[in-house]
Design a protein around this motif. Structure first.
Motif, mmCIF file in Angstrom:
data_model
loop_
_atom_site.group_PDB
_atom_site.id
_atom_site.type_symbol
_atom_site.label_atom_id
_atom_site.label_comp_id
_atom_site.label_asym_id
_atom_site.label_seq_id
_atom_site.Cartn_x
_atom_site.Cartn_y
_atom_site.Cartn_z
ATOM 1 N N UNK A 350 -50.917 -4.606 -26.312
ATOM 2 C CA UNK A 350 -52.218 -4.281 -26.902
ATOM 3 C C UNK A 350 -52.215 -4.570 -28.396
ATOM 4 N N UNK A 351 -51.138 -4.213 -29.088
ATOM 5 C CA UNK A 351 -51.046 -4.501 -30.520
ATOM 6 C C UNK A 351 -51.027 -5.992 -30.788
ATOM 7 N N UNK A 352 -50.331 -6.744 -29.955
ATOM 8 C CA UNK A 352 -50.254 -8.197 -30.135
ATOM 9 C C UNK A 352 -51.616 -8.854 -29.953
ATOM 10 N N UNK A 353 -52.404 -8.345 -29.008
ATOM 11 C CA UNK A 353 -53.690 -8.973 -28.707
ATOM 12 C C UNK A 353 -54.821 -8.509 -29.627
ATOM 13 N N UNK A 354 -54.737 -7.259 -30.132
ATOM 14 C CA UNK A 354 -55.873 -6.700 -30.872
ATOM 15 C C UNK A 354 -55.506 -6.109 -32.222
ATOM 16 N N UNK A 355 -54.206 -6.118 -32.609
ATOM 17 C CA UNK A 355 -53.778 -5.460 -33.859
ATOM 18 C C UNK A 355 -54.199 -3.987 -33.884
ATOM 19 N N UNK A 356 -54.063 -3.312 -32.741
ATOM 20 C CA UNK A 356 -54.543 -1.935 -32.620
ATOM 21 C C UNK A 356 -53.682 -0.950 -33.389
ATOM 22 N N UNK A 357 -52.409 -1.267 -33.635
ATOM 23 C CA UNK A 357 -51.528 -0.351 -34.334
ATOM 24 C C UNK A 357 -51.155 0.872 -33.524
ATOM 25 N N UNK A 358 -51.175 0.756 -32.181
ATOM 26 C CA UNK A 358 -50.810 1.881 -31.316
ATOM 27 C C UNK A 358 -49.305 2.138 -31.429
ATOM 28 N N UNK A 359 -48.914 3.404 -31.291
ATOM 29 C CA UNK A 359 -47.511 3.774 -31.389
ATOM 30 C C UNK A 359 -46.672 2.979 -30.398
ATOM 31 N N UNK A 360 -45.570 2.424 -30.884
ATOM 32 C CA UNK A 360 -44.619 1.689 -30.058
ATOM 33 C C UNK A 360 -43.242 2.288 -30.287
ATOM 34 N N UNK A 361 -42.597 2.736 -29.211
ATOM 35 C CA UNK A 361 -41.269 3.334 -29.315
ATOM 36 C C UNK A 361 -40.459 2.939 -28.094
ATOM 37 N N UNK A 362 -39.161 2.706 -28.304
ATOM 38 C CA UNK A 362 -38.270 2.341 -27.222
ATOM 39 C C UNK A 362 -37.882 3.600 -26.452
ATOM 40 N N UNK A 363 -38.857 4.163 -25.749
ATOM 41 C CA UNK A 363 -38.654 5.396 -25.004
ATOM 42 C C UNK A 363 -39.657 5.433 -23.859
ATOM 43 N N UNK A 364 -39.377 6.265 -22.857
ATOM 44 C CA UNK A 364 -40.266 6.371 -21.716
ATOM 45 C C UNK A 364 -41.431 7.296 -22.049
ATOM 46 N N UNK A 365 -42.631 6.906 -21.602
ATOM 47 C CA UNK A 365 -43.858 7.680 -21.831
ATOM 48 C C UNK A 365 -44.071 7.960 -23.316
ATOM 49 N N UNK A 366 -43.885 6.938 -24.153
ATOM 50 C CA UNK A 366 -44.089 7.131 -25.599
ATOM 51 C C UNK A 366 -45.553 7.399 -25.909
ATOM 52 N N UNK A 367 -46.476 6.740 -25.206
ATOM 53 C CA UNK A 367 -47.911 6.950 -25.433
ATOM 54 C C UNK A 367 -48.560 7.388 -24.125
ATOM 55 N N UNK A 368 -49.413 8.405 -24.211
ATOM 56 C CA UNK A 368 -50.084 8.947 -23.032
ATOM 57 C C UNK A 368 -51.598 8.791 -23.099
ATOM 58 N N UNK A 369 -52.159 8.900 -24.293
ATOM 59 C CA UNK A 369 -53.613 8.865 -24.431
ATOM 60 C C UNK A 369 -54.119 7.428 -24.356
ATOM 61 N N UNK A 370 -55.160 7.179 -23.563
ATOM 62 C CA UNK A 370 -55.686 5.809 -23.448
ATOM 63 C C UNK A 370 -56.320 5.347 -24.750
ATOM 64 N N UNK A 371 -56.133 4.077 -25.047
ATOM 65 C CA UNK A 371 -56.704 3.468 -26.252
ATOM 66 C C UNK A 371 -57.570 2.289 -25.838
ATOM 67 N N UNK A 372 -58.807 2.223 -26.340
ATOM 68 C CA UNK A 372 -59.742 1.141 -26.006
ATOM 69 C C UNK A 372 -60.002 0.322 -27.261
ATOM 70 N N UNK A 373 -59.836 -0.991 -27.162
ATOM 71 C CA UNK A 373 -60.119 -1.913 -28.262
ATOM 72 C C UNK A 373 -60.945 -3.083 -27.743
ATOM 73 N N UNK A 374 -61.864 -3.558 -28.585
ATOM 74 C CA UNK A 374 -62.703 -4.695 -28.195
ATOM 75 C C UNK A 374 -62.150 -5.966 -28.798
ATOM 76 N N UNK A 375 -62.122 -7.011 -28.008
ATOM 77 C CA UNK A 375 -61.676 -8.329 -28.469
ATOM 78 C C UNK A 375 -62.525 -9.376 -27.767
ATOM 79 N N UNK A 376 -62.219 -10.643 -27.949
ATOM 80 C CA UNK A 376 -63.013 -11.698 -27.329
ATOM 81 C C UNK A 376 -62.134 -12.887 -27.000
ATOM 82 N N UNK A 377 -62.636 -13.712 -26.108
ATOM 83 C CA UNK A 377 -61.910 -14.910 -25.700
ATOM 84 C C UNK A 377 -62.041 -15.992 -26.771
ATOM 85 N N UNK A 378 -61.342 -17.095 -26.564
ATOM 86 C CA UNK A 378 -61.376 -18.187 -27.533
ATOM 87 C C UNK A 378 -62.777 -18.773 -27.676
#
Length: 555
Positions: A350-378
């Motif tokens: 999600x961060x790679x596609x939208x620059x959302x800045x969502x928490x990223x951690x090398x752990x299981x279940x690091x993020x639980x809350x859904x995040x919605x971001x708008x983007x567009x095709x080429x």
């Protein structure tokens, strides 16, 4: 983590002869041989083994070190993870420039647990830097179906869950058994052996890789003399730590209450239950009549009352999410849900596609809350990306029910990006576990693209095997950016596109209409500038078709 050892009790099945078997230090012939060695010789052997492990681990880390800022980095060869749970990545860096500042992760890491910190302080200044001591745990599981490798992978995943919850894994054992023992889950012999391991390692908790009945948990605790929890309780604890939003915390608390209700304990023999009857009869006689164990019933009533309140709160939060979803549907904005196994790389993607800045951690279940971001095709077609909660093998039923309003984001999506960790020892097992949850929430009929993530460290043969198994798949690396162009093209081809084909003649003084056509809910096929206005051949959605109807060119 030790492999399964030969059972002691008569009720324990024997491990097949072709499977490797090891036991706790000091048991069997290995223990007799070790007792013949001097202390110096034993220490020399241990030093040689540790030196080999450290050298091998350094070699692996050196070969998988990648430059997060260089998307053209050469993929490193695949190696087994040494000294680490296989459910967790072994990359030496965690984030790329697309992950943002990660302020939430910094807040989470503000207080970290550390192993082996004694309460005997050598320097008074250590008081200011004291950290929490890790809970010391021993793992135990059953091998009833599948191969030994499957049982080991399951136990390693349990180790990763335990580490994520904030504990130190000291040892592990696997019992070869057709079905769980009704009394102790592992069997009498293995339960006694587990007690010896707990005593030898100094553990204070035992985690069972499965679901324990209340009676099994109580009996096993009486044998091993330390706290015993099962896989479901461990996952619920991780969710309780990582839930951030008000809705997420309420959902986790509801799941914990549902799990706790049938597992309440009373005071045992110190306060017997109510007993009726006359003196001298089977009713219990003198001394048995009284209030009984009413405290447990009061606790149950409080839990049921709290559960009812939580259900009302979650139901009150649901309309807000449904309203946002209805607005997207009314505006005909396609929804793409990112789903998959925990720690497969959903937030990184999600961060790679939208620059959302969502928490990223090398752990299981690091993020639980859904995040919605708008983007567009080429070509400018807009759509939303939804990052959902991660799934896991044998996801507790309580969590599926409690998070149903969140999982509806997957069920209502127009396209599912099913992300798979291609470097995991059992990626097919991940796919099967995720699709099981899809079936529970009614999302099996939604179009799906399999994303084989972490191909930069995955075995090419495994990737090829998955490509043959899942024809509609894309190879990517969310960290390095490898394969992102192909993924974006696949998303552009799969999402619903405007279906109303029109030819419009737009006067030059109506630039607002032309600007509207350049929005995310229209697709311009061709455009020409004539004498009286702009002729545009477009595909638009139904609501926009009504707006531009006065400019439709007929004939």
């Amino acid at each position: 983590m030790s492999n399964p050892s030969a059972p002691h009790g008569s009720d324990d099945a024997n491990v097949p002869a072709n499977e490797p078997t090891t036991g706790p230090v000091g048991s069997g012939s290995a223990g007799n041989a070790a007792s013949d060695l001097s202390v110096a010789e034993i220490e020399a052997v241990i030093d040689r083994i540790l030196a080999k492990d450290i050298a091998a681990s350094r070699a692996v880390r050196a070969e998988v070190r990648l430059d997060a800022e260089d998307p053209q980095a050469t993929p490193a060869p695949s190696h087994p993870i040494i000294g680490q749970a296989q459910a967790v990545s072994n990359l030496t860096f965690e984030h790329s420039s697309f992950d943002g500042d990660q302020t939430e992760l910094a807040e989470r890491n503000a207080l970290r647990r550390r192993a082996g910190l004694s309460t005997e302080l050598e320097d008074v200044t250590e008081v200011e830097y004291r950290q929490l001591r890790l809970e010391r745990v021993v793992l135990a599981g059953l091998w009833s179906t599948g191969t030994m490798a499957d049982a080991e992978n399951s136990l390693r995943e349990l180790a990763a869950l335990a580490e994520t919850a904030g504990s130190e894994v000291l040892d592990g054992m696997v019992q070869r058994r057709a079905k769980p023992d009704p009394a102790t889950y592992l069997g009498t012999g293995k339960a006694e052996e587990l007690k010896e391991i707990v005593h030898a390692t100094g553990a204070d908790t035992v985690i069972i890789d499965g679901d324990l009945a209340p009676s099994q948990r109580r009996t096993l605790e009486e044998v091993v003399k330390v706290k015993v929890i099962d896989r479901t309780a461990l996952i619920l604890d991780i969710f309780a730590q990582h839930a951030q939003s008000r809705e997420g915390r309420a959902q986790v608390e509801l799941a914990q209450m549902e799990y706790l209700l049938p597992r309440l304990r009373g005071w045992g023999e110190s306060m017997s239950r109510q007993a009726g009857g006359r003196v001298g009869t089977a009713g219990g006689g003198i001394g048995s009549r009284g209030p009984g164990e009413t405290k447990m019933e009061l606790d149950r009533r409080k839990i049921r009352t709290r559960m009812a309140k939580l259900r009302r709160e979650i139901a009150a939060m649901k309309p807000a999410r449904e309203t946002k979803r209805a607005n997207r549907k009314r505006n005909s904005v396609p929804s793409v849900a990112i789903a998959g196994y925990t720690n497969a790389g959903k937030s990184s993607l999600l961060n790679r596609l939208t620059n959302a800045g969502v928490l990223v951690e090398n752990a299981l279940f690091a993020t639980l809350d859904p995040t919605v971001r708008k983007t567009e095709t080429a070509d400018g077609l807009g759509y939303t990306l939804v990052d959902t909660v991660g799934f896991v093998r044998s996801l507790p039923t309580q969590l599926v029910e409690a998070f149903r309003s969140t999982l509806e984001e997957v069920a209502d999506a127009d396209l599912i990006l099913h992300i798979v960790d291609a470097s995991h020892p059992d990626p097919e097992g991940q796919i099967s576990a995720v699709r099981t949850v899809f079936a529970e929430v009614g999302a099996l009929k939604i179009p799906e693209i399999i994303i084989l993530n972490k191909v930069d460290i995955a075995d090419p043969l495994v990737v090829q095997r998955l490509r043959q198994r899942e024809p509609r798949s894309v190879e990517v690396s969310a960290r390095t950016g490898q394969g992102m162009e192909g993924l974006l093209a696949a998303i552009s081809d799969a999402i619903p596109r405007p279906g109303v084909d029109l030819t419009l003649l737009i006067p030059y003084d109506r630039g607002d209409v032309l600007n509207r056509l350049h929005g995310s809910d229209a697709e311009i096929l061709s455009i020409e500038h004539g004498e009286t206005g702009t002729v545009a051949h477009v595909r638009v959605r139904d609501d926009l078709a009504a707006e531009v109807a006065p400019f439709v060119q007929h004939g």
